[in-house]
Design an enzyme around this catalytic site. Structure first.
Site, mmCIF file in Angstrom:
data_model
loop_
_atom_site.group_PDB
_atom_site.id
_atom_site.type_symbol
_atom_site.label_atom_id
_atom_site.label_comp_id
_atom_site.label_asym_id
_atom_site.label_seq_id
_atom_site.Cartn_x
_atom_site.Cartn_y
_atom_site.Cartn_z
ATOM 1 N N ARG A 143 49.025 41.966 51.653
ATOM 2 C CA ARG A 143 47.986 42.924 51.306
ATOM 3 C C ARG A 143 48.618 44.245 50.860
ATOM 4 O O ARG A 143 49.569 44.721 51.462
ATOM 5 C CB ARG A 143 47.063 43.180 52.511
ATOM 6 N N GLU B 70 42.383 47.255 43.866
ATOM 7 C CA GLU B 70 42.373 46.150 42.901
ATOM 8 C C GLU B 70 41.018 46.055 42.219
ATOM 9 O O GLU B 70 39.989 46.337 42.846
ATOM 10 C CB GLU B 70 42.685 44.828 43.620
ATOM 11 N N HIS C 42 47.555 39.454 42.063
ATOM 12 C CA HIS C 42 47.048 38.875 43.313
ATOM 13 C C HIS C 42 46.657 37.409 43.124
ATOM 14 O O HIS C 42 45.572 36.972 43.527
ATOM 15 C CB HIS C 42 45.856 39.675 43.847
#
Length: 310
Positions: free
Chosen positions: A233, A262, A281
């Site tokens: 994360r 994000e 991601h």
């Protein structure tokens, strides 16, 4: 499906196998990167019994817009995007799919480690520009070096086993781990791991206790020339401090698959830093994990709703 209970999916798609499991429900797709306002509107319109979380966050306001909501199920393992305290107050179950994407994330982790150690992207770009750096370039050999893992769950354990295969010393820090994989040593402390590791890789969930655990002070503990990889994360790292460590040369390089905010919007700081590799991601997204995460998330919903009806 008329009068069928609704499941809201915070995304635009779901594996066919997961859709088949949920055939008794009306599935409402919120689309790519749904906003909080959009989710609230959809909850008010459809009053779902469950939310299957692919993208975006689920705060208290979204829960309050769906009085029938009984379960929030994450399409993956990270539930930090769900307000868990708010869910508990409203007696809404929160579920995840731990391990469903472990192979995919571990493989992506090693792709990033090897890219950093072997300068794959840099050398490719140089050759496309007409350079031949055979006489001047030296890559980092991993055999005999120390791999430091922060977090030793399903993903970290897989990364550890691959580290053994590369002939690395594997050092791990995880105060919650009950046992270590074969060939893995327990670090005395987080600080000791950072000081000893040539490659540091993050594999822990994000909590308020470890938010920005890598900051100006802890990054200063790294071995000069170390590599940092984050497929966990983004909130685990103070990004401004990492940018400074990279531009100053304190770290040889970093590879990031997750970020504090994000999606990234251009321009952003990482575009101007040459010794960082970034990916959007997608470490946990593969052909197989897409199916596994979807089916486990669906099964979790079915299990909770079945329990509620008893």
């Amino acid at each position: 499906m008329a009068n069928a209970p609704v499941i809201l999916i915070t995304g635009s798609d779901l594996a066919a196998e997961a859709v088949a499991l949920l055939q008794g429900f009306e599935l409402v797709f919120a689309g790519k990167q749904p906003t909080e306002a959009e989710l609230i509107a959809l909850c008010r319109q459809h009053n779902p019994v469950a939310i299957l979380v692919r993208y975006g966050k689920v705060p208290a306001a979204v829960m309050d817009a769906a009085p029938a909501l009984r379960v929030i199920s994450k399409h993956g393992s990270g539930i930090d995007v769900i307000d868990q305290a708010a869910a508990a107050e409203r007696q809404i179950h929160v579920c995840s799919a731990p391990g469903a994407n472990a192979a995919a994330v571990a493989e992506h982790t090693w792709a990033l480690i090897l890219n950093c150690a072997k300068s794959v992207l840099t050398l490719d770009a140089r050759m496309r520009e007409g350079f031949w750096d055979k006489s001047t370039h030296k890559s980092l050999e991993l055999e005999g070096r120390t791999l430091g893992l922060i977090g030793l769950g399903a993903i970290g354990s897989r990364v550890a086993r691959a580290g053994n295969a590369f002939g690395m010393r594997v050092l791990a820090y995880d105060p919650y781990a009950r046992e270590l994989p074969v060939g893995c040593e327990a670090a005395r402390s987080l600080e000791a791991l950072l000081a000893e590791a040539d490659v540091v890789s993050l594999h822990c969930p994000l909590t308020e206790a470890n938010r920005e655990m890598l900051n100006m002070d802890t990054l200063a503990l790294f071995k000069p020339g170390a590599i940092l990889v984050n497929t966990a994360r983004g909130g685990l790292i103070n990004e401004a401090a990492l940018a400074e460590a990279l531009t100053s040369g304190r770290l040889q390089g970093a590879a990031l698959d997750s970020f504090s905010v994000e999606p990234l919007t251009a321009p952003h700081r990482w575009q101007a830093i040459n010794n960082v590799i970034i990916s959007p991601h997608i470490g946990g997204v593969s052909d197989a994990s897409y199916v596994k995460m979807g089916t486990v998330a669906a099964q979790n919903i079915l299990h909770v709703l079945a329990q509620e009806q008893r």
